[in-house]
Design a protein around this motif. Structure first.
Motif, PDB file in Angstrom:
ATOM      1  N   ASP A   1       0.910  -1.003   0.028  1.00 49.56           N
ATOM      2  CA  ASP A   1       0.137  -0.187  -0.068  1.00 49.56           C
ATOM      3  C   ASP A   1       0.940   1.063   0.037  1.00 49.56           C
ATOM      4  N   ASP A   2       2.211   1.145  -0.200  1.00 46.78           N
ATOM      5  CA  ASP A   2       3.070   2.313  -0.082  1.00 46.78           C
ATOM      6  C   ASP A   2       3.461   2.654  -1.684  1.00 46.78           C
ATOM      7  N   GLY A   3       2.924   3.731  -2.083  1.00 48.86           N
ATOM      8  CA  GLY A   3       2.975   4.203  -3.355  1.00 48.86           C
ATOM      9  C   GLY A   3       4.665   4.372  -3.708  1.00 48.86           C
ATOM     10  N   GLN A   4       5.334   4.934  -2.636  1.00 42.71           N
ATOM     11  CA  GLN A   4       6.790   5.309  -2.985  1.00 42.71           C
ATOM     12  C   GLN A   4       7.275   3.804  -3.208  1.00 42.71           C
TER      13      GLN A   4
ATOM     14  N   ARG B   1       9.715   2.546  -6.313  1.00 44.17           N
ATOM     15  CA  ARG B   1      10.842   2.174  -6.474  1.00 44.17           C
ATOM     16  C   ARG B   1      11.189   0.720  -6.936  1.00 44.17           C
ATOM     17  N   ILE B   2      10.189  -0.027  -6.796  1.00 44.42           N
ATOM     18  CA  ILE B   2      10.358  -1.590  -7.359  1.00 44.42           C
ATOM     19  C   ILE B   2      10.098  -1.692  -8.827  1.00 44.42           C
ATOM     20  N   SER B   3       9.072  -0.767  -9.205  1.00 49.93           N
ATOM     21  CA  SER B   3       8.479  -1.083 -10.675  1.00 49.93           C
ATOM     22  C   SER B   3       9.194   0.052 -11.875  1.00 49.93           C
TER      23      SER B   3
ATOM     24  N   ALA C   1      14.578  -0.915   6.143  1.00 53.85           N
ATOM     25  CA  ALA C   1      15.749  -0.373   5.484  1.00 53.85           C
ATOM     26  C   ALA C   1      15.396  -0.038   4.199  1.00 53.85           C
ATOM     27  N   PRO C   2      16.306   0.993   3.500  1.00 52.75           N
ATOM     28  CA  PRO C   2      16.142   1.207   2.139  1.00 52.75           C
ATOM     29  C   PRO C   2      16.007   0.135   1.203  1.00 52.75           C
ATOM     30  N   LEU C   3      15.296  -0.019   0.028  1.00 52.92           N
ATOM     31  CA  LEU C   3      15.238  -0.934  -0.972  1.00 52.92           C
ATOM     32  C   LEU C   3      16.348  -1.802  -1.387  1.00 52.92           C
ATOM     33  N   LYS C   4      17.691  -0.764  -1.185  1.00 53.53           N
ATOM     34  CA  LYS C   4      18.808  -1.459  -2.006  1.00 53.53           C
ATOM     35  C   LYS C   4      19.406  -2.473  -0.971  1.00 53.53           C
ATOM     36  N   ARG C   5      19.011  -2.526   0.291  1.00 54.53           N
ATOM     37  CA  ARG C   5      19.336  -3.467   1.354  1.00 54.53           C
ATOM     38  C   ARG C   5      18.303  -4.483   1.339  1.00 54.53           C
ATOM     39  N   ARG C   6      18.634  -5.793   1.612  1.00 53.02           N
ATOM     40  CA  ARG C   6      18.195  -7.295   1.749  1.00 53.02           C
ATOM     41  C   ARG C   6      16.756  -6.986   2.633  1.00 53.02           C
TER      42      ARG C   6
END
Length: 197
Positions: free
Chosen positions: A53-56, A60-62, A181-186
Motif C-alpha cells: 500500500d506504499d506508493g513510493q 522504487r520497485i517497478s 531499511a532502504p530498498l537497496k538492502r536485503r
C-alpha cells in the motif's frame, strides 16, 4: 517502515483485483484492502508478484530506473544451442528495439508445482528449461525473446525480483515482510507463508 506482500500468482490469473470479463483476479488469493501490485505479470505467466500500500515503494520497485533484476524459469520448445543462448546474453532485436543483455543459463528441470491445466506437449517433443534474468520490463518480453531464437515459451515462472524470491510459496500462497531499511538492502526475514481460506 513498509509492508510488502510476496504472492505466488497462479497461471491464468490477472495481476489486478477486478475484471469485467469474469477472469480470475488477485482477490481470489489475497484480500488485503488498499494494496496494489508493484509491476505486472501477464495472465498466462506464474510466479512472484509484489504488492504493497506504499506508493513510493511501488515506484522504487517497478520504475525501470531502479533496475530491479527479474529472474524467470522458462520452459521452452526444443533445446537451444550455444549460438541461441549467446544471442539472448548479448541482446536481441525485437519490434520495440534491442533488448539489454540478459543473464541466461540452462537448467535441469526444476522442482515446480505441476501446472493446471498442463502444457500441451506431443509425445516425443523435446523441451528444456532456461533461467533468464533481465533488467527491463517490456510487455511479454521474455516470451518474445525466446520466440526470436525459435524456441517458443511453454511455461514462464518468475522466481525473483531483486532480493525477493519465490521460495516456499505454492501457487496462490503469500507472505508478508516488514521493510525497515532502504530498498537497496536485503529485506528482513519473511513470516510464515499463509493461504487465504
Amino acid at each position: 517502515m513498509s509492508t510488502l506482500y510476496l504472492l505466488h500468482k497462479p497461471y491464468r490469473m490477472l495481476s489486478q483485483f477486478s475484471d469485467d470479463q469474469g477472469r480470475a483476479t488477485l482477490k481470489e488469493v489475497i484480500d488485503k484492502p488498499g494494496i496494489y501490485a508493484a509491476g505486472r505479470l501477464d495472465y498466462e505467466s506464474e510466479g512472484l508478484l509484489l504488492l504493497t500500500d506504499d506508493g513510493q515503494l511501488i515506484h522504487r520497485i517497478s520504475d525501470p530506473k531502479h533496475k530491479q533484476p527479474k529472474t524467470y524459469w522458462v520452459q521452452i520448445e526444443g533445446e537451444p544451442n550455444d549460438t541461441a543462448i549467446n544471442a539472448l546474453r548479448k541482446g536481441v532485436m525485437l519490434k520495440d528495439g534491442m533488448t539489454r543483455p540478459a543473464q541466461v543459463r540452462r537448467l535441469t528441470a526444476p522442482a515446480v508445482t505441476p501446472r493446471e491445466p498442463p502444457i500441451r506437449q506431443r509425445a516425443g517433443d523435446r523441451v528444456s528449461w532456461l533461467e533468464i534474468t533481465i533488467n527491463e520490463g517490456r510487455n511479454r518480453q521474455v516470451r518474445r525473446m525466446t520466440a526470436h531464437i525459435d524456441h517458443p515459451t511453454l511455461r514462464l515462472i518468475r522466481v525473483a525480483i531483486g532480493a525477493w524470491r519465490l521460495e516456499g510459496l505454492a501457487p496462490g500462497q503469500w507472505r508478508c515482510e516488514t521493510l525497515h531499511a532502504p530498498l537497496k538492502r536485503r529485506p528482513s526475514s519473511p513470516r510464515a507463508a499463509r493461504r487465504r481460506s
